[in-house]
Design a protein around this motif. Structure first.
Motif, mmCIF file in Angstrom:
data_model
loop_
_atom_site.group_PDB
_atom_site.id
_atom_site.type_symbol
_atom_site.label_atom_id
_atom_site.label_comp_id
_atom_site.label_asym_id
_atom_site.label_seq_id
_atom_site.Cartn_x
_atom_site.Cartn_y
_atom_site.Cartn_z
ATOM 1 N N GLN A 1 0.711 -1.475 0.102
ATOM 2 C CA GLN A 1 0.085 -0.014 0.047
ATOM 3 C C GLN A 1 0.660 1.185 0.077
ATOM 4 O OE1 GLN A 1 -2.696 -0.414 3.255
ATOM 5 N NE2 GLN A 1 -3.431 -2.107 2.639
ATOM 6 N N ASP A 2 1.949 1.206 0.781
ATOM 7 C CA ASP A 2 2.860 2.213 0.753
ATOM 8 C C ASP A 2 3.672 2.681 -0.448
ATOM 9 O OD1 ASP A 2 2.514 2.650 3.493
ATOM 10 O OD2 ASP A 2 4.189 1.737 4.025
ATOM 11 N N ALA B 1 0.957 4.098 -2.657
ATOM 12 C CA ALA B 1 0.533 5.327 -2.581
ATOM 13 C C ALA B 1 1.635 6.324 -2.943
ATOM 14 C CB ALA B 1 0.529 5.599 -0.913
ATOM 15 N N GLN C 1 -1.762 13.296 3.245
ATOM 16 C CA GLN C 1 -2.185 12.484 2.138
ATOM 17 C C GLN C 1 -1.569 11.309 2.446
ATOM 18 O OE1 GLN C 1 -4.689 13.761 0.339
ATOM 19 N NE2 GLN C 1 -4.337 15.733 1.765
ATOM 20 N N ASP C 2 -2.037 10.235 1.644
ATOM 21 C CA ASP C 2 -1.745 8.852 1.849
ATOM 22 C C ASP C 2 -0.371 8.563 1.472
ATOM 23 O OD1 ASP C 2 -4.277 8.002 2.535
ATOM 24 O OD2 ASP C 2 -4.875 7.067 0.595
ATOM 25 N N ASN C 3 0.336 9.324 0.507
ATOM 26 C CA ASN C 3 1.573 9.421 0.021
ATOM 27 C C ASN C 3 2.583 9.992 1.189
ATOM 28 O OD1 ASN C 3 0.523 12.084 -0.737
ATOM 29 N ND2 ASN C 3 2.124 12.417 -1.889
ATOM 30 N N LEU D 1 2.033 9.917 4.442
ATOM 31 C CA LEU D 1 2.089 8.886 5.530
ATOM 32 C C LEU D 1 2.925 7.749 5.085
ATOM 33 C CD1 LEU D 1 -1.399 8.921 6.481
ATOM 34 C CD2 LEU D 1 0.198 10.023 7.672
ATOM 35 N N ALA D 2 2.833 7.276 3.717
ATOM 36 C CA ALA D 2 3.740 6.188 3.309
ATOM 37 C C ALA D 2 5.186 6.638 3.176
ATOM 38 C CB ALA D 2 3.152 5.844 1.605
#
Length: 429
Positions: free
Chosen positions: A22-23, A26, A287-289, A291-292
């Motif tokens: 997922q990372d 992202a 955003q998700d990126n 946190l990744a």
């Protein structure tokens, strides 16, 4: 049937892989393929796919306008020049890693594309326009750059570079890599896990780093203290209003910090190693990126810190072993010295005893006088009963009283009567 224990292990491994995947998605999984059909020498947009309008920040398709009006940045990067050449010459062309400013306002970003330019022709073969097909390569470039940064950091760790250097280089790499301005801080946990120490923060002011050096881990202690205590990320989007920052709000305002996202750095066994924080100058929701990216580099920091702890433990063990070797060597030297001194004393005693025996033997034949010779100037009329001698060979006969005085006051004097056993004969008289 799968056992419960194995099931838990498999699930945990699967979950870890899922998070990693997922990372990666992202960070690098969103890539756009755009298509736009242009007509006439003015390169007017006739039709385009939704991805094209999404990239330029248009919620609803807008056709019938020149491409230069919709995307002015294409003039500066030369795309419109190539489009015009294709229209005029009728020959296809390509472009690689072309930088394009996409989006508008606060959502504008720099993207990279591979472009294919194809002329459009009518039934007679005349050029009527150009078709532009673009595949975004931004994610690929970011992936290549991230891999290069990660590889450089891992090489530093393998070379046993100082931990502070590795963490500082990592912080600078993230600050350069992030699409928006970010200030990175890494705090290191004390061995007891109760306090956090400064590790690296190349872009934060010194007064701020000094102030938070040694902060406690605990619920509500800023973003980092809370993340360390909870062992989970803590996202503070607005330092000005978040209660976690009540004790540090003035300090953050002095440093012009408005948001702080903190991720705990954990060892393989779950032990706390430190925290990884990303600060922002304005309130911001991740955003998700984002946190990744934090998770990816938190893992890199964990690798560096664990390697550092391992090296420290090895150095301490080697120092302890060396100290033990030094103590053993000192003990052996002391033992050898004591043994040598004991041998010297034994040798000297043997020589003295031999000298005494020799002196006593030399005096055995001396005739005994009638009266005591130890009375000094006053003389002594007592019978001479005991002969004494010293290590220099001098002898004398005396009465028991004067002999006892001589034995007590003159250390080298001994009874020179081998036939009667020397001192033993005197003591048992």
């Amino acid at each position: 049937m799968m056992t419960p224990g194995r099931h838990r292990t498999t699930s945990k491994t699967g979950a870890s892989k899922s998070v990693a995947e997922q990372d990666l998605r992202a960070l690098f999984g969103h890539s756009a393929a755009v298509f736009v059909s242009l007509t006439g020498p003015g390169l007017v947009v006739e039709t385009a796919n939704p991805a094209f309008f999404a990239l330029i920040g248009q919620d609803r398709p807008r056709t019938g306008l020149p491409l230069a009006e919709l995307m002015p940045d294409l003039v500066e990067n030369g795309v419109l020049t190539v489009l015009d050449q294709v229209y005029r010459s009728g020959e296809s062309s390509t472009g690689h890693d072309v930088a394009v400013l996409v989006g508008d306002g606060a959502h504008a970003r720099l993207a990279f594309f591979d472009f294919t330019y194809e002329p459009r022709r009518d039934g007679n073969g005349s050029v009527t326009g150009v078709q532009l097909i673009g595949v975004e390569t931004t994610q690929l470039k970011h992936a290549q750059r991230l891999m290069a940064e990660q590889r450089a950091l891992v090489e530093q760790i393998a070379r046993r570079a100082p931990l502070t250097d590795v963490l500082a280089e990592m912080a600078r790499a993230i600050e350069d890599f992030a699409p928006e301005q970010v200030l990175v801080s890494v705090l290191l946990a004390d061995p007891d896990g109760r306090h956090l120490r400064h590790g690296a923060a190349p872009s934060l002011p010194d007064f701020y780093n000094e102030a938070i050096d040694g902060i406690a881990t605990g619920e509500g202690v800023g973003s980092c203290g809370t993340a360390a205590f909870r062992r989970e990320p803590v996202i503070v989007t607005d330092i000005g209003t978040d209660p976690f920052w009540d004790d540090f709000r003035e300090l953050a305002q002095r440093a012009q910090l408005a948001a702080c996202w903190s991720t705990p750095i954990l060892a393989k066994d779950g032990a706390l190693l430190g925290t990884f924080a990303m600060y922002h100058r304005s309130p911001r929701v991740p955003q998700d990126n984002d946190l990744a990216l934090a998770r990816v580099f938190a893992d890199t920091a964990a690798l560096a810190i664990e390697r550092h702890h391992s090296e420290q433990a090895q150095a301490a063990a080697e120092a302890q072993a060396e100290a033990a070797r030094q103590e053993l060597a000192a003990a052996l030297r002391a033992e050898h010295q004591l043994r040598a001194e004991a041998e010297q004393r034994a040798e000297q005693a043997a020589k003295l005893a031999a000298q005494m025996r020799k002196a006593a033997a030399a005096q055995v034949a001396v005739p005994r006088p009638e009266h005591c010779e130890l009375g000094g100037s006053a003389g002594c009329d007592a019978p001479a009963e005991i002969k004494i001698a010293d290590s220099w060979g001098d002898t004398a006969w005396g009465c028991p009283d004067h002999v006892e005085q001589a034995l007590l006051n003159v250390r080298s004097v001994f009874i020179a009567d081998e036939d009667l056993g020397g001192l033993a004969a005197y003591i048992n008289r």
